[in-house]
Structures are given as C-alpha cells and as structure tokens.
Design an enzyme around this catalytic site. Structure first.
Site, short mmCIF file in Angstrom:
data_model
loop_
_atom_site.label_atom_id
_atom_site.label_comp_id
_atom_site.label_asym_id
_atom_site.label_seq_id
_atom_site.Cartn_x
_atom_site.Cartn_y
_atom_site.Cartn_z
N SER A 147 -89.97 -49.68 15.16
CA SER A 147 -91.06 -49.98 16.29
C SER A 147 -92.30 -50.06 15.67
CB SER A 147 -90.91 -48.48 17.38
OG SER A 147 -92.28 -48.58 18.19
N TYR A 160 -91.46 -39.85 19.64
CA TYR A 160 -91.09 -41.15 19.64
C TYR A 160 -91.61 -41.83 18.26
CZ TYR A 160 -89.97 -46.13 20.54
OH TYR A 160 -89.31 -47.17 20.41
#
Length: 262
Positions: A147, A160
C-alpha cells in the site's frame, strides 16, 4: 524466446487470497487471461460461492476454497488440497486484507492486532506454506499487496500502516532468504482504487474524493484494471531478476508534493 512469450502464465497455477471480488478478482482475471489456472480463497462459503459465480460469468474456471488465512492449520490444509486437486502453486498473491479506520487513541489493542493478523501475519503464514513446494519445483513468484501506507502515514490508519510497512519488509526478507532458490518476492502498492469499498468516498463533492484527485498527477482514481499489467509482469518470467521490489501503481501520488495553493 519472443519477449511477449516471457509474459505468458500458461501452465502456471496461481493462488490469490481473498479474490472473490475487488483487486484480487481483477488480478486473478488478468492471470487467467495470461494462461494461468486460478485458485482463490475467502473466509466464508457464501463469499467463495459468489466468487465462483463471478469467475464463471467471465468464462474462467476457478477453484475456490474456504480458508481463514490467519489460521496456520487451515492454510496448510488448503495448500495440501490445492496440490492434490490442481497442482503445486507457482504464483502466490497475498491479497486478503482489512482496514479499521479508528483514531489511534480510540483504537483497542484487540482491533490493532486483528488488522496486523490479516494484513501481515497471514502473508507470512501463506508464503511459508507455499515456499517448500516452490523450492522443489525450482521456481516461484510471491506478490504481496502492499500500500502507499507502506511508505506514508495518515490519520486513523495506524494499524493498517504498521501492517503494510511490515509487509514491505517481509517482502524484502523473503526475497533475501529464498532468491537463491529462484523464488522472487515482490510487492504491488496500489494507490486509491475504484472498488466497492471506496464507492462512498468517490462521490463528487466529497472532500476526500477532491483531496485524492488533487494529490494524484493522473487526476483520477485508479481502476482495478490498472493493476493487471504490473501483476502479470511480477508473476511472469519477464521479472525473473526483479526481487524485493515494491511497484507502486498510484498514478504518481508518491512522487508528487501537491499543487501550489493559488
């Protein structure tokens, strides 16, 4: 060999975790178009059934398995079943993931651990399960869906970002540890992609939608199809000397400081 032939996945067996829909489904579809046999999992039978129906609608024969990728016993059983029913996995895409958008001081340790478990521990568990077969076969490709949060922080995504940052380093370590066995481990870092989960954020007039478009040199959200080419490249023989790399497919966000205010 013709250069285009090096991108072929004909005869390869690909396992894409959590690929009933969204990014995982798009990657699996591109692999099928490149000639691979598709295996995928999801956590519930109803999700697997929906995935199988979606693949069938695209004319793709896929093998679906119910498996919680955070459970090592279930993962080992799934890999054994795939090897029995389909064959030894050539390509693994660690795609399954979750996000909990909660300010850090309001987030429970339990919620933090849940994100780490799916987004970081599970790729370790699944990779560990397929590597022995890849070693015996003499080759393998592992692709971790990282990501932009592997590089950047942002409000409400502490777990995250921690998981995806860890996944970046797990990618590099698998490359370091198993490169000598002709196993390449790389990552794909998607930017902001049009998926069912991001649909509420992409409404015109939503400040977040305007923010993302203003921060992206391409001036748009990414489409799942934008990930297809990079995913095929990293799964194919064309990337045999690419190892430990994170390929960001983000429309240029990470390269861009943003527009100067008027």
């Amino acid at each position: 060999m013709n250069i285009l032939d090096t991108f072929s996945l004909k005869g390869k067996i690909a396992l894409i975790t959590g690929a009933s829909y969204g990014i995982g489904f798009a990657i699996a579809k591109s692999y099928a178009e490149a000639g691979a046999t598709i295996c995928f999992n999801d956590i519930k039978q109803e999700f697997v059934d929906k995935g199988l129906a979606a693949y069938q609608e695209e004319g793709i024969r896929a093998y679906g398995y119910v498996c919680d990728v955070t459970r090592e016993d279930q993962v080992n059983a799934m890999i054994a079943q795939i090897e029995k029913e389909v064959g030894v996995v050539d390509i693994l895409v660690n795609n399954a993931g979750i996000i909990k958008r909660i300010p850090m001081v309001e987030m429970s340790a339990e919620d933090f651990r849940a994100v780490i478990d799916v987004d970081l521990n599970a790729p370790f568990i699944v990779s560990k399960a397929v590597i022995p077969g890849m070693i015996k076969k003499g080759h393998g490709k592992i692709i971790n869906i990282c990501s932009m949060m592997s590089e950047l922080g942002r409000e409400t995504v502490s777990a995250y970002a921690a998981a995806k940052g860890g996944l970046k380093m797990l990618t590099k370590n698998i490359a370091s540890e198993y490169g000598e066995f002709n196993i390449q481990c790389n990552g794909i870092g998607p930017g902001y992609i049009e998926t069912p989960q991001t649909a509420p954020l992409r409404v015109k007039g939503n400040p977040f939608n305007d923010f993302i478009i203003s921060k992206t040199p391409a001036a748009r959200w990414g489409k799942t199809e934008d990930l297809a080419g990079p995913a095929v490249f990293l799964a194919s023989d064309a990337s045999d000397f690419v190892n430990g790399h994170i390929l960001y497919v983000d429309g240029g966000i990470l390269a861009y400081i943003g527009k100067q205010p008027n």
